[in-house]
Design a protein around this motif. Structure first.
Motif, PDB file in Angstrom:
ATOM      1  N   GLY A 191       0.982  -1.243  -0.097  1.00 38.97           N
ATOM      2  CA  GLY A 191      -0.011   0.086   0.061  1.00 38.97           C
ATOM      3  C   GLY A 191       0.861   1.215   0.144  1.00 38.97           C
ATOM      4  N   ILE A 192       0.497   2.397  -0.678  1.00 35.32           N
ATOM      5  CA  ILE A 192       1.345   3.362  -0.784  1.00 35.32           C
ATOM      6  C   ILE A 192       0.517   4.743  -0.330  1.00 35.32           C
ATOM      7  CG2 ILE A 192       2.386   5.178  -2.377  1.00 35.32           C
ATOM      8  CD1 ILE A 192       2.659   2.486  -4.351  1.00 35.32           C
ATOM      9  N   TYR A 193       1.111   5.257   0.708  1.00 30.65           N
ATOM     10  CA  TYR A 193       0.697   6.820   1.304  1.00 30.65           C
ATOM     11  C   TYR A 193       1.630   7.838   0.729  1.00 30.65           C
ATOM     12  CZ  TYR A 193      -2.134   4.223   4.828  1.00 30.65           C
ATOM     13  OH  TYR A 193      -2.901   3.672   5.624  1.00 30.65           O
ATOM     14  N   MET A 194       0.944   9.148   0.849  1.00 28.17           N
ATOM     15  CA  MET A 194       1.943  10.137   0.784  1.00 28.17           C
ATOM     16  C   MET A 194       2.030  10.959   1.958  1.00 28.17           C
ATOM     17  SD  MET A 194       2.999  12.419  -1.587  1.00 28.17           S
ATOM     18  CE  MET A 194       1.939  12.503  -2.997  1.00 28.17           C
ATOM     19  N   ILE A 195       3.266  11.232   2.446  1.00 27.86           N
ATOM     20  CA  ILE A 195       3.765  11.924   3.405  1.00 27.86           C
ATOM     21  C   ILE A 195       3.060  12.962   3.781  1.00 27.86           C
ATOM     22  CG2 ILE A 195       5.460  13.023   2.608  1.00 27.86           C
ATOM     23  CD1 ILE A 195       7.196  13.123   5.143  1.00 27.86           C
ATOM     24  N   ASP A 213       2.761   9.325   9.908  1.00 22.55           N
ATOM     25  CA  ASP A 213       2.516   9.438   8.176  1.00 22.55           C
ATOM     26  C   ASP A 213       2.037   7.974   7.829  1.00 22.55           C
ATOM     27  OD1 ASP A 213       3.181  12.091   7.575  1.00 22.55           O
ATOM     28  OD2 ASP A 213       5.391  11.515   8.091  1.00 22.55           O
ATOM     29  N   VAL A 214       2.360   6.876   8.490  1.00 25.29           N
ATOM     30  CA  VAL A 214       1.878   5.888   8.038  1.00 25.29           C
ATOM     31  C   VAL A 214       0.861   5.224   9.105  1.00 25.29           C
ATOM     32  CG1 VAL A 214       4.065   4.834   6.994  1.00 25.29           C
ATOM     33  CG2 VAL A 214       3.938   4.647   9.239  1.00 25.29           C
ATOM     34  N   LEU A 215       0.456   5.838  10.006  1.00 21.85           N
ATOM     35  CA  LEU A 215      -0.633   5.582  10.627  1.00 21.85           C
ATOM     36  C   LEU A 215      -1.776   6.380  10.201  1.00 21.85           C
ATOM     37  CD1 LEU A 215       0.967   5.331  14.205  1.00 21.85           C
ATOM     38  CD2 LEU A 215       0.650   3.513  12.462  1.00 21.85           C
ATOM     39  N   GLN A 216      -1.989   6.297   9.156  1.00 23.10           N
ATOM     40  CA  GLN A 216      -3.371   6.951   8.538  1.00 23.10           C
ATOM     41  C   GLN A 216      -4.308   6.058   8.075  1.00 23.10           C
ATOM     42  OE1 GLN A 216      -2.447  10.001   5.578  1.00 23.10           O
ATOM     43  NE2 GLN A 216      -0.324   9.580   5.511  1.00 23.10           N
ATOM     44  N   PRO A 217      -5.630   6.438   7.904  1.00 20.50           N
ATOM     45  CA  PRO A 217      -6.556   5.227   7.719  1.00 20.50           C
ATOM     46  C   PRO A 217      -6.401   4.742   6.278  1.00 20.50           C
ATOM     47  CG  PRO A 217      -7.608   7.641   7.935  1.00 20.50           C
ATOM     48  CD  PRO A 217      -6.201   7.631   8.599  1.00 20.50           C
ATOM     49  N   GLY A 218      -6.813   3.683   5.948  1.00 26.42           N
ATOM     50  CA  GLY A 218      -6.731   2.921   4.764  1.00 26.42           C
ATOM     51  C   GLY A 218      -7.134   3.925   3.594  1.00 26.42           C
ATOM     52  N   LYS A 219      -8.361   4.566   3.784  1.00 27.70           N
ATOM     53  CA  LYS A 219      -9.083   5.433   2.561  1.00 27.70           C
ATOM     54  C   LYS A 219      -8.057   6.550   2.312  1.00 27.70           C
ATOM     55  CE  LYS A 219     -11.271   8.307   6.236  1.00 27.70           C
ATOM     56  NZ  LYS A 219     -12.459   8.758   6.854  1.00 27.70           N
ATOM     57  N   ASN A 220      -7.002   6.738   2.941  1.00 24.18           N
ATOM     58  CA  ASN A 220      -5.911   7.733   2.488  1.00 24.18           C
ATOM     59  C   ASN A 220      -4.819   7.149   1.842  1.00 24.18           C
ATOM     60  OD1 ASN A 220      -7.321   9.466   4.162  1.00 24.18           O
ATOM     61  ND2 ASN A 220      -5.603   9.890   5.568  1.00 24.18           N
ATOM     62  N   MET A 221      -4.924   5.880   1.387  1.00 24.71           N
ATOM     63  CA  MET A 221      -4.063   5.353   0.446  1.00 24.71           C
ATOM     64  C   MET A 221      -4.124   5.722  -0.915  1.00 24.71           C
ATOM     65  SD  MET A 221      -3.428   1.196   1.650  1.00 24.71           S
ATOM     66  CE  MET A 221      -2.324   0.902   2.939  1.00 24.71           C
ATOM     67  N   LEU A 222      -2.860   6.138  -1.545  1.00 20.09           N
ATOM     68  CA  LEU A 222      -3.001   6.307  -2.760  1.00 20.09           C
ATOM     69  C   LEU A 222      -3.177   5.177  -3.816  1.00 20.09           C
ATOM     70  CD1 LEU A 222      -0.285   9.134  -2.871  1.00 20.09           C
ATOM     71  CD2 LEU A 222      -2.549   9.524  -2.810  1.00 20.09           C
ATOM     72  N   ALA A 223      -2.666   4.182  -3.592  1.00 20.06           N
ATOM     73  CA  ALA A 223      -2.591   3.212  -4.233  1.00 20.06           C
ATOM     74  C   ALA A 223      -2.316   1.873  -3.385  1.00 20.06           C
ATOM     75  CB  ALA A 223      -1.182   3.323  -5.453  1.00 20.06           C
ATOM     76  N   ALA A 224      -2.622   0.766  -3.874  1.00 18.87           N
ATOM     77  CA  ALA A 224      -2.665  -0.513  -3.361  1.00 18.87           C
ATOM     78  C   ALA A 224      -2.606  -1.726  -4.314  1.00 18.87           C
ATOM     79  CB  ALA A 224      -3.684  -0.750  -2.482  1.00 18.87           C
ATOM     80  N   GLY A 225      -1.965  -2.770  -3.932  1.00 19.38           N
ATOM     81  CA  GLY A 225      -1.977  -3.947  -4.909  1.00 19.38           C
ATOM     82  C   GLY A 225      -1.240  -4.954  -4.188  1.00 19.38           C
ATOM     83  N   TYR A 226      -1.231  -6.138  -5.030  1.00 18.14           N
ATOM     84  CA  TYR A 226      -0.408  -7.570  -4.746  1.00 18.14           C
ATOM     85  C   TYR A 226       0.281  -7.863  -5.936  1.00 18.14           C
ATOM     86  CZ  TYR A 226      -5.092  -9.832  -5.952  1.00 18.14           C
ATOM     87  OH  TYR A 226      -5.981 -10.139  -6.574  1.00 18.14           O
TER      88      TYR A 226
END
Ligand code: AFP
Length: 340
Positions: A140-144, A154-167
């Motif tokens: 999963g990718i977040y922006m600082i 900066d990484v303890l943000q809710p999942g809805k703030n992710m910019l991208a995710a994948g597997y």
């Protein structure tokens, strides 16, 4: 083959081309995300190759074991972690990395720092390696957040703030499933080209499915709503056919099947593990992000999974995710329990 089919076959949409196309929709973009993703893709290709060779190369085994040549061998999950950490740091686009393998977050040194935070499980399902079952990498990718030094928040943000995710699933083929927040696309590695090619455009999960996926060995410790839901899957009272049970025990493989065929994947809380087993940042969030982007839902038993705000980087949560209507039934059972 007709001309249209031939044109399609020779007009390859690689993952890089796809992301560059997406990037061109944002004129302000500086290409940082494309660069970051190409480093994640490199990590996936490396791990795919190592997983494929695992049996032959005797990569399997305890960390620190030596092979017949007397060389130190690394366990595949340790090796995968190293590969991803190095690929992500060298991208020059990351500032904080959280890996399932590392107790502490990695803060990238200032000279190599970028704006992205990446949370990942480099080799999920690793207890399945020895028997050749599909395993995968989840990210999963977040922006600082704006301003200042990178902080754990900066990484303890809710999942809805992710910019991208994948597997990326290392199975009978190597498949990378990605969402950058506008739908879900699947790319399959063409080993002869060494490129991920778009093979599953705009994945939508069926609204209702015929499969449920859970470790039923934990049934005696389940709470009421989970037990009732699984009972309903097996003995439906509304005349619908019973659902089939499929459980691999490797989240990437179970979620991939759920995404393509529909149904639900659940890892609920139980008396022994009141928070379930799966980790919020690099299992629950990325998979929930993908499910929602594909038209499904993800629920923790209390709330929408992507609304959770983790307090610790390795926090766990129960999770129910999959087809919209199936998760809706689970939500109704939890709501009814609350009313009691
Ligand atoms: P391992 O990485 O230890 O194999 O765990 C895999 C996993 O985190 C996830 O991929 C599975 O969905 C889940 O655990 C399976 O857990 P159970 O073995 O308790 O069913």
């Amino acid at each position: 083959m007709d001309h249209a089919a031939e044109a399609h076959r020779t007009d390859l949409m690689t993952i890089t081309r796809y992301v560059l196309n997406e990037q061109s929709k944002h004129p302000e973009s500086r290409g940082d995300f494309t660069i970051l993703l190409s480093h994640i893709v490199l990590g996936c290709k490396f791990v795919c190759s190592a997983v494929n060779k695992a049996g032959l190369a005797k990569l399997i085994g305890l960390a620190g074991e030596t092979n017949v040549q007397g060389e130190e061998q690394k366990k595949l999950d340790v090796l995968s972690n190293e590969v991803f950490i190095k690929a992500l740091v060298s991208s020059g686009r990351t500032c904080i990395l959280v890996s399932e393998e590392d107790e502490e977050a990695t803060f990238v040194e200032p000279s190599k720092r970028g704006r992205y935070c990446v949370v990942f499980d480099p080799l999920d399902g690793s207890s399945n390696i020895d028997c050749g079952v599909s395993i995968g990498t989840i990210f999963g990718i977040y922006m600082i957040k704006e301003g200042g030094e990178p902080k754990l928040e900066d990484v303890l943000q809710p999942g809805k703030n992710m910019l991208a995710a994948g597997y990326c699933m290392y199975g009978s083929s190597c498949t990378l499933v990605l969402s950058t927040g506008s739908g879900v696309n699947g790319f399959t590695l063409d080993p002869s080209l060494g490129e991920f090619i778009l093979t599953h455009p705009d994945i939508k999960i069926p609204k209702k499915g015929k499969i449920y996926s859970v470790n039923e060995g934990n049934a005696k410790n389940w709470d009421g709503p989970t037990a009732k839901y699984v009972e309903k899957c097996k003995f439906p009272k509304d005349g619908s056919p019973a659902k089939s049970l499929r459980y691999i025990g490797s989240m990437v493989a179970d979620v991939h099947r759920t995404l393509l065929y529909g149904g639900v994947f659940l890892y609920p809380a139980d008396k022994k593990s009141p928070n379930g087993k799966l980790r919020v940042l690099y299992e629950v969030f990325p998979m929930s992000f993908l499910m929602e982007q594909a038209g499904g839902q993800a629920f923790t038993g209390k709330q929408r999974a992507l609304d959770l705000v983790p307090k610790k980087i390795h926090e766990r949560s129960p999770i129910f995710l999959g087809s919209y209507d199936d998760v809706e039934e689970i939500k109704a059972l939890y709501a009814a329990e609350e009313q009691k």
